[in-house]
Write a protein that holds these residues in place. Structure first.
Motif, PDB file in Angstrom:
ATOM      1  N   THR A  62       0.831  -1.197   0.000  1.00 22.85           N
ATOM      2  CA  THR A  62       0.000   0.000   0.000  1.00 22.85           C
ATOM      3  C   THR A  62       0.870   1.252   0.000  1.00 22.85           C
ATOM      4  O   THR A  62       0.607   2.207  -0.733  1.00 22.85           O
ATOM      5  CB  THR A  62      -0.914   0.011   1.242  1.00 22.85           C
ATOM      6  N   PHE A  63       1.912   1.213   0.806  1.00 21.67           N
ATOM      7  CA  PHE A  63       2.817   2.364   0.874  1.00 21.67           C
ATOM      8  C   PHE A  63       3.416   2.637  -0.503  1.00 21.67           C
ATOM      9  O   PHE A  63       3.449   3.779  -0.963  1.00 21.67           O
ATOM     10  CB  PHE A  63       3.933   2.118   1.894  1.00 21.67           C
ATOM     11  N   CYS A  64       3.882   1.601  -1.186  1.00 19.93           N
ATOM     12  CA  CYS A  64       4.480   1.780  -2.512  1.00 19.93           C
ATOM     13  C   CYS A  64       3.501   2.449  -3.464  1.00 19.93           C
ATOM     14  O   CYS A  64       3.844   3.394  -4.174  1.00 19.93           O
ATOM     15  CB  CYS A  64       4.890   0.427  -3.093  1.00 19.93           C
ATOM     16  N   LEU A  65       2.253   1.949  -3.476  1.00 18.69           N
ATOM     17  CA  LEU A  65       1.285   2.493  -4.428  1.00 18.69           C
ATOM     18  C   LEU A  65       0.957   3.944  -4.126  1.00 18.69           C
ATOM     19  O   LEU A  65       0.930   4.792  -5.023  1.00 18.69           O
ATOM     20  CB  LEU A  65       0.011   1.648  -4.417  1.00 18.69           C
ATOM     21  N   THR A  66       0.720   4.266  -2.840  1.00 16.76           N
ATOM     22  CA  THR A  66       0.380   5.654  -2.530  1.00 16.76           C
ATOM     23  C   THR A  66       1.598   6.553  -2.716  1.00 16.76           C
ATOM     24  O   THR A  66       1.457   7.700  -3.096  1.00 16.76           O
ATOM     25  CB  THR A  66      -0.157   5.815  -1.083  1.00 16.76           C
ATOM     26  N   PHE A  67       2.785   6.012  -2.490  1.00 20.72           N
ATOM     27  CA  PHE A  67       3.995   6.812  -2.702  1.00 20.72           C
ATOM     28  C   PHE A  67       4.130   7.187  -4.178  1.00 20.72           C
ATOM     29  O   PHE A  67       4.392   8.342  -4.515  1.00 20.72           O
ATOM     30  CB  PHE A  67       5.235   6.047  -2.241  1.00 20.72           C
ATOM     31  N   VAL A  68       3.925   6.215  -5.056  1.00 19.63           N
ATOM     32  CA  VAL A  68       4.045   6.490  -6.491  1.00 19.63           C
ATOM     33  C   VAL A  68       3.028   7.539  -6.914  1.00 19.63           C
ATOM     34  O   VAL A  68       3.331   8.472  -7.659  1.00 19.63           O
ATOM     35  CB  VAL A  68       3.876   5.190  -7.300  1.00 19.63           C
ATOM     36  N   LEU A  69       1.800   7.402  -6.375  1.00 16.50           N
ATOM     37  CA  LEU A  69       0.762   8.395  -6.682  1.00 16.50           C
ATOM     38  C   LEU A  69       1.209   9.786  -6.244  1.00 16.50           C
ATOM     39  O   LEU A  69       1.057  10.766  -6.973  1.00 16.50           O
ATOM     40  CB  LEU A  69      -0.527   8.047  -5.951  1.00 16.50           C
ATOM     41  N   ALA A  70       1.771   9.863  -5.038  1.00 11.47           N
ATOM     42  CA  ALA A  70       2.137  11.159  -4.483  1.00 11.47           C
ATOM     43  C   ALA A  70       3.387  11.723  -5.146  1.00 11.47           C
ATOM     44  O   ALA A  70       3.519  12.934  -5.308  1.00 11.47           O
ATOM     45  CB  ALA A  70       2.350  11.029  -2.971  1.00 11.47           C
TER      46      ALA A  70
END
Lengths: 383, 309
Positions: free
Chosen positions: B230-238
């Motif tokens: 989850t962290f990876c996905l939201t990080f990429v989004l941000a």
């Protein structure tokens, strides 16, 4: 293992009830469990036995009633403060912890000294004979081994009460027998008070000191394996305890301590269980192994001519289904080599034919599930 | 062997040979069958919309308008103003992704069971996904701006004498990243949590673990791999933040993120090779962060957690 948990002399369930919405999952369970006893809660699925266990464990709040450990009320305590061990149907082992860490979990939660945790964990693992698997994760074990870990994890705390929720139902038949012996052995060596939930009457009979038969959330009978096996309290219990032959009939007349019953001009003599007056609708029940097969033409009490219809080979014995001349289907077990189409005479010892009053006054939801009860209403059987 | 009319006997007289499976069976054994065509649209999309543009950009980044093949990369890293965009972007994306994940855990934990009104709460939490970045920015300006409700309430209560600056700076972009990133994180964490068998916690309870111990020793370790993903996905989004950095941030100063640098190179200086080089740097940084997180994830228990999810 030396006891560390304060014991108790009895655990009392006082009108324990649980409703789900408008449905009574468990209605007024009264039961006193003596220390060291092995109690089996037995019944078909949906009878409330798992509900009762979860209420005991504290995983499900009660709707009414109370649970007392001697003079201490425990039903208001959260599960972590009751000190009961529980073995779950799906084992519920922590998948990310080794066998050793799983077994040590409860001891760690009690903040016991490190040495004691190590010693008691090793002891419990040895007890269930898993020494060489202690470092493995649960996913690397077979079902039976996982079940043994679950048992070790529950008993390592020397709980005042062990709850087991159908612990053997996920195992294959052979393993189930082995684990049954294992559980019996553990109970005998540790003497832990145990409440065991199962739908398998054979399992319950072989393990328990006392059985509680539940049906639709209500207690049907509480008694020793022998009592339940030979003197079921009503025909529902009989049905569940292996009386595969249950025939709706009508009481005719008392014959000494026995009673004559009939249906379709077909007359039998049996042992009344409860009040049976002439004219009453009754259920007559007999186990397949209590039906004797004789040569056709025999004439004695409780003998009826029949024709064998289906035969199943079961090792030393045959399980067969026969149909009498009057159309009644009889399940029987015999070591005679019968074959479909054979004409035989079936006889039943009057002592073994139990005559139960029919419960026509039951709650309307109950008889729906049982076609035998419904057949009573057919006009052909009346008079 | 005497003469026989049986076809079986005829076969038996022949030389022994292992029957070779039909080529279709051999392909099917390796997973090659008609259903593979179902992948065709996806493959086409990946090739046309990702692989081609990516390799085109990669090639372009090595063909600067002047200097050797690496001179645009050297130019980016040599210029402190440009190089600084990396830290600016990381400074926004890392805390935002972390907060999104951390905030999702307790809410999802509370909501993992069944209860009345669960659907309504989920909808409310997920609605921000449907708002575009621009709408979110507009809302933030209205709500948190100098004359927005938030500041007016603060001043009416005499908690502050002049408006607190919450837009057109770091905080504006940060809030925007939270609003758009949280629903994703929440939905992911919720699905990971419902994949953990609830009996495990009940077992822990019967073994004497209180709620915090149950969470820390049973649920959290089983949830960690999911949290890493989850962290990876939201990080990429941000990390690829662009519109909100311009609309509610300070694109010339504290929120000059790396995508703004790439945008300016491409559409203000029309230096496509340089813009491509910046985009490649951006991709490389994302890859580094994700690799670190996923590498740490392999050290966690990632097997079955007994649930149905």
């Amino acid at each position: 293992m030396t006891g560390t948990t304060p014991g108790f002399s009895q655990l009392r369930l006082d009108g324990v009830s649980r409703r789900f919405g408008s449905q009574d999952a468990l209605a007024g369970l009264d039961l006193t469990i003596r220390t060291g006893e092995f109690i089996a809660l037995l019944g078909p699925s949906g009878c409330g036995k798992s509900t009762a266990l979860n209420c005991l464990a504290g995983l499900l709040p009660l709707t009414a009633g109370s649970i007392w450990q001697d003079e201490r009320r425990v039903d208001t305590l959260p599960p972590e403060r009751r000190g009961f061990g529980m073995v779950f149907q799906n084992y519920a082992l922590f998948p990310h912890m080794s066998v050793r860490a799983n077994v040590a979990f409860g001891l760690r939660m009690r903040r016991l000294p490190r040495d004691e945790i190590r010693r008691r964990t090793a002891e419990a693992i040895r007890l269930v004979r898993l020494e060489e698997h202690a470092g493995k994760l649960p996913g690397q074990l077979s079902g039976g081994q996982q079940q043994r870990v679950a048992i070790a994890r529950a008993v390592v705390l020397e709980p005042s009460l062990v709850l087991m929720d159908e612990p053997l139902s996920n195992l294959d038949a052979k393993l189930r027998l082995e684990m049954r012996t294992e559980i019996r052995r553990l109970h005998q060596s540790l003497g832990l008070t145990t409440v065991y939930v199962t739908h398998d009457q054979e399992e319950a009979l072989s393990l328990a000191d006392r059985l509680v038969v539940l049906r639709a959330g209500r207690v049907q009978q509480i008694g020793s394996p022998q009592t339940l096996h030979t003197r079921p309290a009503n025909w529902h219990v009989a049905d569940f305890m292996g009386y595969r032959n249950l025939w709706p009939m009508r009481a005719v007349s008392p014959q000494g301590a026995l009673v004559a019953v009939e249906a379709d001009g077909f007359r039998l003599v049996g042992d009344p269980m409860g009040d049976v007056a002439p004219g009453d609708a009754v259920m007559a029940g007999v186990r397949p192994e209590d039906v004797r097969v004789g040569e056709p033409g025999e004439a004695a009490t409780n003998t009826m001519p029949a024709e064998i219809e289906v035969v199943e080979y079961q090792g030393r014995e045959l399980a067969a289904e026969a149909r009498t001349a009057t159309g009644i289907r009889v399940h029987l077990r015999t070591d005679r080599r019968v074959a479909p189409g054979d004409a035989v005479a079936l006889s039943i010892d009057p002592e073994r034919l139990l005559v139960f009053p029919s419960d026509s006054d039951e709650a309307p939801s109950a008889p729906l599930a049982d076609p035998a009860g419904a057949r009573l209403a057919e006009p052909g059987l009346v008079g | 062997m005497s003469v026989t009319t049986s076809p079986h006997a005829t076969v038996a007289t022949g030389p022994p040979r292992t029957p070779r499976a039909h080529w279709r069976h051999r392909l099917a054994e390796r997973g090659v069958d008609g259903q593979l065509w179902l992948l065709a649209p996806a493959v086409l999309f990946v090739v046309l919309l990702f692989l081609y543009p990516f390799f085109y950009g990669l090639g372009l980044s090595f063909q600067p308008t002047k200097g050797g093949p690496f001179s645009d990369y050297a130019r980016f890293f040599g210029d402190a103003y440009q190089r600084g965009t990396i830290w600016t972007t990381l400074g926004l994306a890392l805390p935002a992704a972390l907060l999104n994940v951390l905030a999702s855990v307790p809410i999802a934990y509370r909501m993992r069971g069944r209860f009345r009104g669960k659907r309504l709460v989920t909808i409310l939490l997920v609605v921000p996904i449907t708002l575009g970045t621009v709408l979110t920015a507009q809302g933030l300006l209205n709500f948190l701006g100098p004359t927005g409700w938030f500041n007016r309430v603060l001043m009416a209560l005499h908690l502050t004498d002049e408006p607190v600056r919450l837009v057109h700076n770091y905080w504006g972009v940060f809030f925007s990243l939270i609003i758009t990133g949280f629903p994703f994180a929440f939905l992911l964490v919720l699905s990971y949590l419902s994949g953990i068998d609830p009996t495990l916690e009940r077992a822990a309870a019967t073994l004497g673990a209180g709620w915090w111990q149950r969470f820390r020793t049973v649920t959290l370790p089983l949830l960690m791999p999911g949290l890493a993903t989850t962290f990876c996905l939201t990080f990429v989004l941000a990390f690829s933040v662009f519109p909100s950095a311009v609309l509610v941030g300070n694109p010339a100063g504290e929120t000059r993120v790396i995508s703004i640098a790439a945008y300016q190179a491409a559409y203000e200086q029309y230096d496509y090779p340089y813009a491509s080089a910046i985009a490649m740097v951006m991709g490389a940084i994302e890859l580094v962060i994700i690799s670190v997180v996923l590498l740490a994830r392999t050290r966690l228990y990632t097997g079955s957690s007994g649930g149905k999810g």
